[in-house]
Design a protein around this motif. Structure first.
Motif, PDB file in Angstrom:
ATOM      1  N   ALA A 128       3.329   2.007  16.902  1.00 17.25           N
ATOM      2  CA  ALA A 128       3.957   2.623  15.554  1.00 17.25           C
ATOM      3  C   ALA A 128       3.065   3.446  14.766  1.00 17.25           C
ATOM      4  O   ALA A 128       1.798   3.309  14.713  1.00 17.25           O
ATOM      5  CB  ALA A 128       4.454   1.495  14.829  1.00 17.25           C
ATOM      6  N   GLU A 129       3.612   4.429  13.790  1.00 20.84           N
ATOM      7  CA  GLU A 129       2.898   5.340  13.001  1.00 20.84           C
ATOM      8  C   GLU A 129       3.222   4.623  11.448  1.00 20.84           C
ATOM      9  O   GLU A 129       4.201   4.379  11.072  1.00 20.84           O
ATOM     10  CB  GLU A 129       3.349   6.492  13.156  1.00 20.84           C
ATOM     11  N   MET A 130       2.241   4.549  10.848  1.00 19.95           N
ATOM     12  CA  MET A 130       2.475   4.184   9.269  1.00 19.95           C
ATOM     13  C   MET A 130       2.531   5.468   8.434  1.00 19.95           C
ATOM     14  O   MET A 130       2.030   6.544   8.870  1.00 19.95           O
ATOM     15  CB  MET A 130       1.220   3.598   8.714  1.00 19.95           C
ATOM     16  N   HIS A 131       3.570   5.610   7.875  1.00 20.88           N
ATOM     17  CA  HIS A 131       3.837   6.887   6.999  1.00 20.88           C
ATOM     18  C   HIS A 131       4.058   6.436   5.439  1.00 20.88           C
ATOM     19  O   HIS A 131       4.167   5.390   5.128  1.00 20.88           O
ATOM     20  CB  HIS A 131       5.059   7.468   7.533  1.00 20.88           C
ATOM     21  N   ARG A 132       3.547   7.232   4.558  1.00 25.29           N
ATOM     22  CA  ARG A 132       3.775   7.117   3.143  1.00 25.29           C
ATOM     23  C   ARG A 132       5.490   6.800   2.883  1.00 25.29           C
ATOM     24  O   ARG A 132       6.347   7.674   3.336  1.00 25.29           O
ATOM     25  CB  ARG A 132       3.519   8.248   2.452  1.00 25.29           C
ATOM     26  N   LEU A 133       5.718   5.790   1.991  1.00 28.30           N
ATOM     27  CA  LEU A 133       7.033   5.631   1.735  1.00 28.30           C
ATOM     28  C   LEU A 133       7.904   6.673   1.158  1.00 28.30           C
ATOM     29  O   LEU A 133       9.206   7.225   1.552  1.00 28.30           O
ATOM     30  CB  LEU A 133       7.040   4.593   0.789  1.00 28.30           C
ATOM     31  N   GLU A 134       7.442   7.793   0.313  1.00 30.31           N
ATOM     32  CA  GLU A 134       8.002   8.561  -0.076  1.00 30.31           C
ATOM     33  C   GLU A 134       8.322   9.806   0.735  1.00 30.31           C
ATOM     34  O   GLU A 134       9.240  10.680   0.578  1.00 30.31           O
ATOM     35  CB  GLU A 134       7.260   9.369  -1.321  1.00 30.31           C
ATOM     36  N   ASN A 135       7.487   9.768   1.793  1.00 31.58           N
ATOM     37  CA  ASN A 135       8.015  10.945   2.980  1.00 31.58           C
ATOM     38  C   ASN A 135       8.882  10.317   4.101  1.00 31.58           C
ATOM     39  O   ASN A 135       9.337  11.125   4.902  1.00 31.58           O
ATOM     40  CB  ASN A 135       6.602  11.342   3.577  1.00 31.58           C
ATOM     41  N   VAL A 136       8.799   8.992   4.398  1.00 31.29           N
ATOM     42  CA  VAL A 136       9.435   8.697   5.619  1.00 31.29           C
ATOM     43  C   VAL A 136      10.589   9.121   5.730  1.00 31.29           C
ATOM     44  O   VAL A 136      10.965   9.550   7.099  1.00 31.29           O
ATOM     45  CB  VAL A 136       9.171   7.186   5.798  1.00 31.29           C
ATOM     46  N   ALA A 137      11.426   8.916   4.891  1.00 27.96           N
ATOM     47  CA  ALA A 137      13.053   9.451   5.295  1.00 27.96           C
ATOM     48  C   ALA A 137      13.154  11.004   5.839  1.00 27.96           C
ATOM     49  O   ALA A 137      13.553  11.267   6.875  1.00 27.96           O
ATOM     50  CB  ALA A 137      13.965   9.360   4.074  1.00 27.96           C
ATOM     51  N   ALA A 138      12.121  11.831   5.026  1.00 29.66           N
ATOM     52  CA  ALA A 138      12.254  13.200   5.543  1.00 29.66           C
ATOM     53  C   ALA A 138      11.699  13.265   6.785  1.00 29.66           C
ATOM     54  O   ALA A 138      12.369  14.254   7.571  1.00 29.66           O
ATOM     55  CB  ALA A 138      11.472  14.035   4.360  1.00 29.66           C
ATOM     56  N   VAL A 139      10.669  12.640   7.063  1.00 28.72           N
ATOM     57  CA  VAL A 139      10.019  12.628   8.423  1.00 28.72           C
ATOM     58  C   VAL A 139      11.000  12.312   9.584  1.00 28.72           C
ATOM     59  O   VAL A 139      11.310  12.967  10.446  1.00 28.72           O
ATOM     60  CB  VAL A 139       8.748  11.979   8.541  1.00 28.72           C
TER      61      VAL A 139
ATOM     62  N   GLN B 233       0.743  -1.203  -0.132  1.00 26.31           N
ATOM     63  CA  GLN B 233      -0.063   0.130   0.016  1.00 26.31           C
ATOM     64  C   GLN B 233       0.822   1.223  -0.076  1.00 26.31           C
ATOM     65  O   GLN B 233       0.479   2.188   0.060  1.00 26.31           O
ATOM     66  CB  GLN B 233      -0.908   0.096   1.202  1.00 26.31           C
ATOM     67  N   GLY B 234       2.006   0.982  -0.146  1.00 26.69           N
ATOM     68  CA  GLY B 234       3.082   2.277  -0.102  1.00 26.69           C
ATOM     69  C   GLY B 234       3.337   2.732   1.182  1.00 26.69           C
ATOM     70  O   GLY B 234       3.648   4.099   1.395  1.00 26.69           O
ATOM     71  N   ASN B 235       3.264   1.980   2.201  1.00 23.38           N
ATOM     72  CA  ASN B 235       3.543   2.553   3.538  1.00 23.38           C
ATOM     73  C   ASN B 235       4.547   1.796   4.211  1.00 23.38           C
ATOM     74  O   ASN B 235       4.985   0.842   3.942  1.00 23.38           O
ATOM     75  CB  ASN B 235       2.486   2.299   4.735  1.00 23.38           C
ATOM     76  N   VAL B 236       5.356   2.569   5.124  1.00 16.10           N
ATOM     77  CA  VAL B 236       6.382   1.749   6.134  1.00 16.10           C
ATOM     78  C   VAL B 236       6.280   2.235   7.290  1.00 16.10           C
ATOM     79  O   VAL B 236       5.297   3.294   7.663  1.00 16.10           O
ATOM     80  CB  VAL B 236       7.670   2.122   5.442  1.00 16.10           C
ATOM     81  N   GLU B 237       6.532   1.573   8.459  1.00 15.29           N
ATOM     82  CA  GLU B 237       6.045   1.795   9.756  1.00 15.29           C
ATOM     83  C   GLU B 237       7.284   2.533  10.492  1.00 15.29           C
ATOM     84  O   GLU B 237       8.382   2.018  10.316  1.00 15.29           O
ATOM     85  CB  GLU B 237       6.122   0.452  10.341  1.00 15.29           C
ATOM     86  N   ILE B 238       7.035   3.429  11.277  1.00 16.09           N
ATOM     87  CA  ILE B 238       8.160   3.985  12.244  1.00 16.09           C
ATOM     88  C   ILE B 238       7.570   4.227  13.430  1.00 16.09           C
ATOM     89  O   ILE B 238       6.391   4.681  13.848  1.00 16.09           O
ATOM     90  CB  ILE B 238       8.144   5.667  11.252  1.00 16.09           C
ATOM     91  N   LYS B 239       8.817   3.968  14.480  1.00 15.16           N
ATOM     92  CA  LYS B 239       8.132   4.230  15.978  1.00 15.16           C
ATOM     93  C   LYS B 239       9.529   4.340  16.524  1.00 15.16           C
ATOM     94  O   LYS B 239      10.602   3.998  16.523  1.00 15.16           O
ATOM     95  CB  LYS B 239       7.783   2.710  16.289  1.00 15.16           C
ATOM     96  N   TRP B 240       8.950   5.396  17.756  1.00 14.47           N
ATOM     97  CA  TRP B 240      10.201   5.673  18.658  1.00 14.47           C
ATOM     98  C   TRP B 240      10.429   4.536  19.739  1.00 14.47           C
ATOM     99  O   TRP B 240       9.375   3.765  19.925  1.00 14.47           O
ATOM    100  CB  TRP B 240       9.911   7.009  19.496  1.00 14.47           C
ATOM    101  N   ARG B 241      11.755   4.365  20.081  1.00 14.68           N
ATOM    102  CA  ARG B 241      11.759   2.997  20.900  1.00 14.68           C
ATOM    103  C   ARG B 241      10.848   3.124  22.351  1.00 14.68           C
ATOM    104  O   ARG B 241      10.462   2.232  22.891  1.00 14.68           O
ATOM    105  CB  ARG B 241      13.363   3.270  21.680  1.00 14.68           C
ATOM    106  N   TRP B 242      10.637   4.466  22.834  1.00  9.15           N
ATOM    107  CA  TRP B 242       9.830   4.576  24.071  1.00  9.15           C
ATOM    108  C   TRP B 242       8.394   4.574  23.796  1.00  9.15           C
ATOM    109  O   TRP B 242       7.594   4.877  24.663  1.00  9.15           O
ATOM    110  CB  TRP B 242      10.326   5.846  24.815  1.00  9.15           C
ATOM    111  N   GLU B 243       7.944   4.602  22.745  1.00  7.51           N
ATOM    112  CA  GLU B 243       6.456   4.572  22.390  1.00  7.51           C
ATOM    113  C   GLU B 243       5.929   3.396  22.006  1.00  7.51           C
ATOM    114  O   GLU B 243       6.698   2.392  21.561  1.00  7.51           O
ATOM    115  CB  GLU B 243       6.255   5.477  21.277  1.00  7.51           C
TER     116      GLU B 243
END
Ligand code: ATP
Ligand code: MG
Length: 620
Positions: A581-592, A568-578
């Motif tokens: 996880a949040e799903m973000h668009r693949l094209e944005n995730v590196a910038a975020v 679906q064009g998503n990857v997952e991103i998560k802080w260790r202490w949270e």
């Protein structure tokens, strides 16, 4: 090896200076580096920081008190070192590097060869059929003062603060608790040289403020506390403490006014008798055969330890003196030394005790001492009614002992260690006693070393005067251990961005899936180009293993590339202490991710808000 030489710029809010860190390579493939994580808790590791540093593959034990820093541990250590260096430089301290080896003669000149005793590591070297003894520096006052003695002669060359970050050697009697206490460790040691006490106060203040910035940037929940001050007296020493259950130091803290001090130093507010007045009983001599400790006496006579008055015989600069304390209280030798205005204080030997009391050890008391010696009582002794004391006779105690009627003292003073709930010396609050880890220490030395090593300067009035010194230490390894000790959970370490070995881990769930591998690798490359410290977990192992290791090591930000999300064009991103996880668009995730990390580098705010609330919150 996918390495680049991008540094990254870092602005710290407290002074707005832009730094570049000294981390050379900002990216790595897991399979190309060396991360020997352990599933089980290693034998002999007792406290969380020790267990986790071993399990996360940060360190490896060589022998008791000596550790190898593995690649990940080394990266965190370098980051701590780099923060310390930046703040020292920003505070105007000048870096140099002194050798670990120095001649024993320098240490004899200051008397510290004896003062350090077995802690000092002495090495015998053979030089041209001659044997020379060298010392491996436990700290460097002697060497730096000798340096300054040779090259500074006028007030025009002062003030100056010199520092270094180098290994120190201490043959600690019990090296333990992993890197909290080792025989060889990395210390930042700084030394200030001034022409006046005012100047010293300014240099000290600058170091104190730099320490606050350092520990703040390291995201440690620290507390500066008043510490024993030595020759200059007054407000001349502070320790930077991290409250932690396994800390070897004890501090007191008043939550109402913020007063904080090392237990050795802590004053106690004015005390009152807690109980209603009782009628005085007659003095009575009772036989107590073989019963001498507080515990034995209170069991034998069915009284509480606080009903006992213990009499301790000390030698104050060699002269016998007596100290009275309530049975349940502990003597504070620094306070006792000050009360007798002595340079040195030590418990008397059995022979002196017999001479002074006329009884064997364990039966001393204030009534009928054989020798007329100064007798000082702790304030709390005033409120003991119908107490129990030794009778200055073998196997005998007095009951019904009352101050004023049965014995007198020459003075009352604060002579004991504080206990939980004691009154605060500064406000109407009460003190809380808690264990803590000492990560740094600032100390006004005065002229002890400059006089011993002849470091003098010609002042404006043409007089030759000893230089006035301060010394300032930080244990770099202890920063890591103290951090981990206070910020971990059941799964592993929780690093702040400032000290994490890598800031981001990118995990392809299935490396055998070509698309996942490609996406993960390009995210890794993109973050690396943006100057983010990133590691790609390219191991062909089960996803569960990778998640466990990521949590164990505690990388602050985790990006997971899974086949389902990718569809679906998503990857997952998560802080260790949270937790989630949040799903973000693949094209944005590196910038975020890059943006979040940059923010977090500056403030550590996400970490502090989450981790202080949970992990440290429990301890406070
Ligand atoms: P401690 O009371 O814990 O033995 P210290 O008061 O003797 O330490 P300092 O001489 O004040 O230590 O050294 C400055 C700093 O060096 C300390 O604040 C601590 O962070 C660190 N340090 C001291 N001894 C050790 C050790 N054996 N291992 C690791 N770090 C140490
Ligand atoms: Mg210290």
């Amino acid at each position: 090896m996918p390495a680049n030489l991008l540094g990254f710029a870092l602005t710290h809010p407290s002074h707005g200076i832009v730094f570049r860190t000294e981390v050379e390579e900002t990216s790595m493939f897991w399979t190309k580096t060396f991360i020997p994580t352990l599933k089980e808790s290693p034998e002999g590791a007792e406290i969380p920081s020790h267990v986790l540093m071993l399990r996360a593959g940060l360190i490896n034990q060589v022998m008791a008190g000596a550790y190898t820093y593995l690649p990940l541990g080394m990266r965190s250590l370098r980051k701590a070192e780099s923060i310390v260096r930046q703040e020292m430089d920003a505070a105007g301290a000048i870096e140099l590097m002194m050798p670990s080896m120095s001649p024993i003669g320098l240490w004899e000149q200051t008397g510290r060869d004896e003062a350090f005793g077995d802690v000092l590591v002495r090495v015998e070297l053979k030089r041209h059929n001659r044997k020379v003894t060298v010392v491996l520096g436990p700290t460097h006052e002697e060497i730096v003062t000798d340096l300054v003695a040779h090259h500074v002669s006028s007030y025009r060359q002062l003030p100056i603060t010199l520092y270094q970050i180098t290994p120190k050697f201490r043959n600690e009697e019990r090296p333990r608790f992993g890197v909290l206490r080792t025989s060889e460790f990395l210390m930042k040691d700084a030394y200030s040289f001034d022409t006046s006490v005012d100047g010293l106060n300014r240099s000290y203040e600058a170091m104190y403020r730099a320490y606050c910035r350092i520990f703040d940037r390291c995201c440690l929940a620290y507390l500066p506390v008043e510490a024993e001050s030595g020759p200059i007296g007054g407000d001349a020493s502070h320790e930077f403490m991290v409250p932690a259950g396994n800390g070897e130091d004890k501090i007191v803290h008043c939550q109402m006014c913020g007063y904080a001090a090392n237990l050795e130093r802590a004053e106690i507010g004015s005390r009152q008798g807690s109980e209603a007045p009782t009628s005085l009983l007659p003095l009575q001599l009772v036989a107590t055969p073989g019963v001498s400790t507080i515990e034995q006496v209170s069991n034998f006579l069915h009284c509480r330890p606080q009903d006992l008055i213990k009499t301790l015989i000390y030698l104050a600069d060699g002269q016998p003196v007596a100290v009275l304390l309530r049975g349940d209280h502990e003597a504070n030798e620094n306070k006792i030394r000050r009360a007798f205005r002595a340079k040195e204080i030590a418990l008397a030997d059995p022979r002196t005790i017999e001479e002074v009391t006329g009884a064997p050890v364990g039966f001393a008391g204030p009534i009928g001492l054989k020798k007329d010696i100064p007798l000082i009582a702790d304030y709390d002794v005033q409120y003991v009614r119908n107490g129990v004391t030794g009778a200055n006779k073998a196997d005998a105690h007095y009951c019904g002992v009352n101050l004023g009627r049965d014995f007198q003292v020459s003075q009352f003073a604060d002579l004991r260690c504080a206990v939980d709930n004691d009154p605060c010396p500064r406000c109407s609050g009460s003190l809380r006693l808690r264990p803590a880890i000492e990560v740094g220490h600032v100390f006004k030395l005065g002229t002890k070393y400059s006089e011993a090593l002849n470091a003098r300067f010609l002042d404006t009035d043409e007089q030759l005067k000893p230089i006035i010194m301060g010394c300032y230490g930080i244990g770099i390894n202890r920063i890591l251990a103290a951090l981990i000790e206070t910020t971990h959970d059941e799964n592993g370490i929780i690093w702040p961005v400032a000290l994490a070995p890598y800031e981001v881990v990118v995990i392809p769930v299935n490396v055998t899936d070509e698309r996942s591998r490609e996406v993960a690798t390009s995210l890794h490359d993109e973050l690396s180009k943006a100057g983010i410290d990133v590691i790609l977990d390219d191991r062909d192992v089960r996803a569960g293993v990778k998640f466990k290791d990521a949590d164990l090591i505690g990388f602050p930000l985790r990006i997971v590339v899974g086949e389902r999300g990718l569809a679906q064009g998503n990857v997952e991103i998560k802080w260790r202490w949270e937790k989630t996880a949040e799903m973000h668009r693949l094209e944005n995730v590196a910038a975020v991710a890059a943006e979040w990390i940059r923010e977090e580098r500056k403030t550590g705010e996400r970490f502090k808000a989450a981790v202080y609330r949970t992990t440290i919150g429990r301890d406070r």
